[in-house]
Design a protein around this motif. Structure first.
Motif, short mmCIF file in Angstrom:
data_model
loop_
_atom_site.label_atom_id
_atom_site.label_comp_id
_atom_site.label_asym_id
_atom_site.label_seq_id
_atom_site.Cartn_x
_atom_site.Cartn_y
_atom_site.Cartn_z
N GLU A 151 0.87 -1.27 -0.22
CA GLU A 151 0.02 0.02 0.01
C GLU A 151 0.96 1.22 -0.22
OE1 GLU A 151 -3.78 -1.90 2.41
OE2 GLU A 151 -2.14 -1.04 3.54
N ARG A 152 0.16 2.34 -0.30
CA ARG A 152 1.00 3.47 -0.25
C ARG A 152 1.96 3.86 0.97
NH1 ARG A 152 0.56 7.29 -3.81
NH2 ARG A 152 -1.50 6.44 -4.45
N PRO A 153 1.49 3.59 2.26
CA PRO A 153 2.64 3.56 3.29
C PRO A 153 3.55 2.40 3.60
CG PRO A 153 0.14 3.89 4.01
CD PRO A 153 0.43 3.28 2.88
N THR A 154 3.33 1.62 2.81
CA THR A 154 4.26 0.34 3.17
C THR A 154 5.02 -0.11 1.77
OG1 THR A 154 2.06 -1.13 2.53
CG2 THR A 154 2.87 -0.53 4.82
N ARG A 155 5.45 0.72 1.10
CA ARG A 155 5.98 0.42 -0.27
C ARG A 155 7.63 0.26 -0.22
NH1 ARG A 155 4.09 4.92 -4.67
NH2 ARG A 155 1.98 4.46 -4.90
N THR A 156 7.99 0.32 1.00
CA THR A 156 9.57 -0.01 1.32
C THR A 156 9.91 -1.37 2.54
OG1 THR A 156 9.84 1.64 2.86
CG2 THR A 156 10.26 2.07 0.77
#
Length: 358
Positions: A168-173
């Protein structure tokens, strides 16, 4: 009895003379190397953790990327009374349960076979619109994901929340995904993070994610993240404060620190001229140390003499590696004390004297 007494006396391991007799020059199978500045320059490499350029250069994945197996829903509006897909008197039509096949495609009437995987719903909407607008005026298309998690990764091992997580946008890394999984449940200093991507894999220390931002890689669909406790260690034997297996952690440890970690040399028995580091050295490093090419892994016995003027400095600059064995021999006078003690009766029993004779 004096000539053979050393054979039956209790001791912590081989003597310095016995180790040196196993040199290749004497018909043995180990290279005996006295540590000097050249040895420290050539042997002191640390197998590095890290990610390849394939991992480091990967771009961030869109949070809503469509994947094979997803099920999509399409809504199409046409600006005519009797359109390609819209019936007479209707303004729109729905195409539900369009499953993305294993190659990543869907079939849309009059638009044909369209690649959906790798696109976001918005990107797919634009592709379908472009295909239809040559056949019907001003088509309007809406694309939604009916079922499927889109891009996901698996998080396993020493984390508080193992599972499959969507990108998701907050968990891309990598670091943000580990945080999403609840963080690690081992000490951060000994946590190693491995990322498997297809046939490639890479690993880093957890602490490197915070001190080296380049290691905080962008995740890709299908990545497998494994968190483990580091198992690297060395073994300490002989006339030391402890005889034990010692974890290395993520720090670089030199020979002086390694000896100190197990209580140092035993004051009454340890021989400061007989500190040995036993190691299986890869061919490339062994060739550099020996100054001649060798093939295959070599058994190396590095000798540290702490009594030399620069002995402590050389030991301080000699790095200990995973799998090393540090062995300290007993001082020669200790064996003579044992012999004299046995002869004068302080050995403890007649049986021990008989063992000495044997």
């Amino acid at each position: 009895m004096m000539a053979i007494s050393g054979c039956g006396l209790p001791r912590s391991g081989p003597s310095k003379k016995e180790i040196l007799s196993g040199a290749v020059e004497n018909g043995g199978d180990a290279h005996i190397i006295f540590v000097n500045n050249h040895v420290n320059r050539t042997a002191n490499f640390t197998p590095a953790y890290g990610f390849s350029n394939e991992f480091l250069n990967a771009g961030a994945v869109g949070a809503d990327e469509i994947r094979p197996g997803d099920t999509l829903g399409l809504m199409i509006w046409e600006n005519v009374d009797d359109g390609l897909l819209v019936g007479l008197g209707q303004s729109s039509t729905q195409l539900q349960q369009l499953q993305v096949d294993s190659q990543g495609y869907i079939f849309v009437p009059y638009a044909g076979r369209i690649r959906a995987a790798g696109n976001s719903p918005e990107q797919l909407r634009q592709v379908i619109t472009s295909r239809l607008e040559s056949q019907t005026p001003d088509p309007q298309v809406s694309v939604t994901r009916v079922a499927g998690d889109g891009a996901t990764v698996s998080v396993m091992g020493k984390v508080f929340g193992q599972g499959v997580y969507p990108i998701e946008r907050p968990t891309r890394t990598l670091s943000s995904m580990l945080a999403k999984a609840g963080g690690v449940n081992v000490e951060p200093e000994v946590a190693v993070v491995t990322v498997k991507r297809g046939r490639e894999s890479g690993k880093v220390w957890l602490t490197d994610l915070y001190f080296n931002p380049s290691y905080d890689i962008a995740l890709r669909p299908g990545d497998v993240i494994m968190v483990e406790e580091d198992q690297r260690s060395f073994t300490a034997l002989g006339a030391l404060g402890q005889q034990t297996k010692v974890p290395l952690g993520n720090e670089q440890i030199n020979a002086i620190e390694a000896v100190a970690m197990v209580g140092g040399l035993q004051t009454q028995t340890g021989d400061p001229t007989g500190v040995f580091v036993l190691r299986d050295e890869p061919a490339q490093v062994a060739s550099a140390v020996l100054g001649q090419p060798v093939g295959g892994t070599q058994r190396m016995v590095y000798v540290l003499d702490l009594t030399r003027p620069n002995g402590l400095f050389l030991a301080r600059d000699f790095l200990v590696r995973d799998g090393d064995t540090i062995y300290v021999t007993e001082a020669p006078y200790v064996r003579w004390q044992k012999i004299l003690g046995a002869i004068t009766g302080s050995a403890g029993s007649i049986n021990q004297l008989e063992n000495i004779g044997n």
